[in-house]
Design an enzyme around this catalytic site. Structure first.
Site, short mmCIF file in Angstrom:
data_model
loop_
_atom_site.label_atom_id
_atom_site.label_comp_id
_atom_site.label_asym_id
_atom_site.label_seq_id
_atom_site.Cartn_x
_atom_site.Cartn_y
_atom_site.Cartn_z
N ARG A 1 0.80 -1.23 0.00
CA ARG A 1 0.00 0.00 0.00
C ARG A 1 0.83 1.28 0.00
O ARG A 1 0.28 2.37 -0.18
CB ARG A 1 -0.98 -0.02 1.18
CG ARG A 1 -2.16 -0.96 0.92
CD ARG A 1 -2.83 -1.38 2.20
NE ARG A 1 -3.33 -0.23 2.94
CZ ARG A 1 -3.61 -0.25 4.24
NH1 ARG A 1 -3.43 -1.34 4.95
NH2 ARG A 1 -4.07 0.84 4.83
N TYR B 1 27.17 33.25 0.46
CA TYR B 1 27.39 31.81 0.41
C TYR B 1 28.80 31.53 0.90
O TYR B 1 29.79 32.02 0.34
CB TYR B 1 27.23 31.25 -1.03
CG TYR B 1 27.66 29.81 -1.09
CD1 TYR B 1 26.98 28.86 -0.33
CD2 TYR B 1 28.75 29.39 -1.85
CE1 TYR B 1 27.38 27.52 -0.33
CE2 TYR B 1 29.16 28.07 -1.86
CZ TYR B 1 28.47 27.14 -1.09
OH TYR B 1 28.86 25.83 -1.08
N ASN C 1 33.65 28.07 -4.61
CA ASN C 1 34.38 26.88 -4.15
C ASN C 1 34.45 25.78 -5.19
O ASN C 1 35.16 24.82 -5.02
CB ASN C 1 33.73 26.33 -2.87
CG ASN C 1 32.27 25.96 -3.08
OD1 ASN C 1 31.60 26.55 -3.92
ND2 ASN C 1 31.81 24.99 -2.34
N ARG D 1 39.04 46.14 -8.96
CA ARG D 1 37.84 46.59 -9.68
C ARG D 1 38.26 47.73 -10.59
O ARG D 1 39.25 48.41 -10.33
CB ARG D 1 36.73 47.01 -8.71
CG ARG D 1 37.09 48.15 -7.81
CD ARG D 1 36.01 48.37 -6.75
NE ARG D 1 36.31 49.57 -5.99
CZ ARG D 1 35.97 49.75 -4.72
NH1 ARG D 1 35.31 48.82 -4.06
NH2 ARG D 1 36.26 50.88 -4.11
#
Ligand code: UD1
Ligand code: MG
Length: 451
Positions: free
Chosen positions: A15, A348, A368, A422
């Site tokens: 079932r 993260y 990573n 940057r």
């Protein structure tokens, strides 16, 4: 007295409508089988034998993963519960002490209940666990004479009079190992189902002059799982029990019905768990930590004074030291954050270590994964990682170093240094004003042409 444990787990579980053997379906992130093994662990069994049948390979692999010492026997054909227990005679033939029979699909038998069975066993040769059924349905009926159990009659074989009995058999039996297998050797399949019933051993025991009794437990404890609906009910029952236990142990839950625990969640006292928090397996939260709303944790250790969330995700291998703050939309995996480190927004952090008191700015990502390998990011103590820093691993940032906002770090940053990578900013006076005027004029022109 020493006890052996036999867990019946050969049934197909038709079932469930699943390729997975029934006993491997999970409640609170652990297979039903583990819950049964943990229930049986209350009697500190010397030997545990699992009777597998349907999906035996999977059941064997899973059981041995849960406890390397379990022994597995295979019941090739499901000829009934008596036949199933008899399959365990191989390993247990000469085992001393008692044997307890449990079902692998009945996850909630309490330690206190088994302790009461063990107590009754001091006075009786054989003890069955029974319950007053609200709807006795197709359960086996316990035929009592005072506190003596005379026999168990299966529903299919019961007379109308016997079917009126509401004291039912849970399936759990405790007796001496030698009596169990002696009696089982005498069981036949001469009954309505053509099966070898474990329950027949009670009548046979009485016949041999042995004393039998039944200990009663709450019906909820004997809840068996046969369908997905039963599994969902079992999950709800587990969560209700665990929430009550947490509150009892000093865990603050303002909306307990919205918090979901795993079978092995450990939370210390004086912690606060806000609404809508989900715990996967392997989480420990130390005293005084706070888990804020809508957070999801698994395989994580959260130390004292740490604050997690709202909306944080801690994945396996997360180690948060004391007073760490992890804020909204921060995901952490396989990473250690030192005391007082902070990652408060949108980040993260994976395969990394972050030193004490270091601040991780919003939008920081440890890059990573190169598509094939995972690499580590090491960040020292009291460092400052500017917003939107991409840390291309493997890479190290030294103690008290900083990274400028928007920097892509692909070389190590020495201690105390600042990394900036940057394009220099160039301001073009009046450009924006002229640019938008031009665009708006073009749009007006197009609208005119369309008319
Ligand atoms: C059994 C009992 C019944 C009791 C009920 C409680 C017998 C004859 N009947 O009935 O008195 O009220 O449980 O739920 O014991 N299994 C095997 N191999 C087999 C047959 C069963 O491993 O050949 C396992 C099943 O996987 C299950 C357990 O034994 O875990 C019970 O089997 P099930 O078929 O559900 O027994 P019931 O007919 O419900
Ligand atoms: Mg059943």
């Amino acid at each position: 007295m020493s006890t052996n444990l036999v867990i019946l787990a050969a049934g197909k579980g038709t079932r469930m409508k699943s390729d997975l053997p029934k006993v491997l379906h999970e409640v609170a992130h652990a297979p039903l089988l583990l819950h049964a093994m943990q229930a049986g662990a209350a009697l500190s069994p010397r030997r545990t034998v699992i009777v597998a049948g349907h999906g035996a390979e999977d059941v064997t692999a899973a059981s041995q993963g849960l406890d390397a010492k379990v022994e597995i026997v295979i019941q090739h054909e499901q000829n009934g519960t008596g036949h199933a227990v008899l399959c365990a005679r191989g390993p247990l033939a000469d085992a001393p002490g008692d044997t307890l029979v449990l079902y692998g699909d009945t996850p909630f038998i309490r330690a206190e209940t088994l302790a009461r069975m063990r107590e009754a066993r001091e006075r009786f040769d054989l003890v069955v666990l029974g319950f007053e059924a609200t709807d006795p349905g197709r359960y086996g009926r316990l035929v009592m004479d005072g506190n003596r159990l005379e026999r168990i009659v299966e529903f299919k074989d019961a007379s109308n009079e016997e079917r009126k009995i509401s004291f039912c058999n849970s399936g759990v039996i405790l007796t001496s190992n030698s009596a169990l297998f002696d009696l089982l050797g005498q069981v036949t399949n001469d009954n309505a189902a053509g099966e070898y019933y474990l329950t027949d051993i009670i009548g046979l025991a009485r016949h041999a002059g042995l004393s039998c009794t039944a200990v009663a437990c709450d019906e909820a404890e004997t809840l068996g799982v046969n369908s997905r609906a039963d599994l969902a009910r079992a999950e709800a029952a587990f969560q209700a029990r665990k929430r009550a236990e947490m509150l009892e142990n000093g865990v603050g839950l303002s909306a307990p019905e919205t918090v979901f625990f795993a079978h092995d969640t450990h939370i210390g006292p004086d912690t606060t768990i806000e609404p809508h928090v989900v715990f996967g397996p392997g989480v420990t939260v130390e005293n005084g930590a706070r888990i804020r709303a809508f957070s999801h944790l698994e395989g994580a250790h959260v130390s004292r004074g740490a604050i997690v969330g709202p909306y944080a995700r801690l994945r396996p291998g997360t180690e948060l030291s004391e007073d760490v703050h992890v804020g909204n939309f921060v995901e952490i995996k396989n990473a250690v954050l030192g005391p007082g480190a902070k990652a408060n927004h949108l980040a993260y952090i994976g395969d990394a270590s972050v030193g004490e008191q270091t601040n991780i700015g919003a939008g920081t990502i440890t890059c990573n994964y190169d598509g094939v390998f995972k690499h580590r990011t090491e960040i020292g103590a009291r460092a400052f990682i500017g917003s939107d820093t991409m840390l291309v691993a493997p890479v190290r940032v030294g103690d008290e170093a900083m990274t400028a906002t928007g920097t892509v770090v692909n070389k190590d940053v020495p201690e105390g240094a600042m990394a900036i990578a940057r394009a220099p900013q160039d301001n073009k006076p009046g450009f924006a004003k002229k640019f938008f005027a031009k665009l708006k004029a073009r749009k007006a022109d197009e609208i005119k042409k369309g008319e």
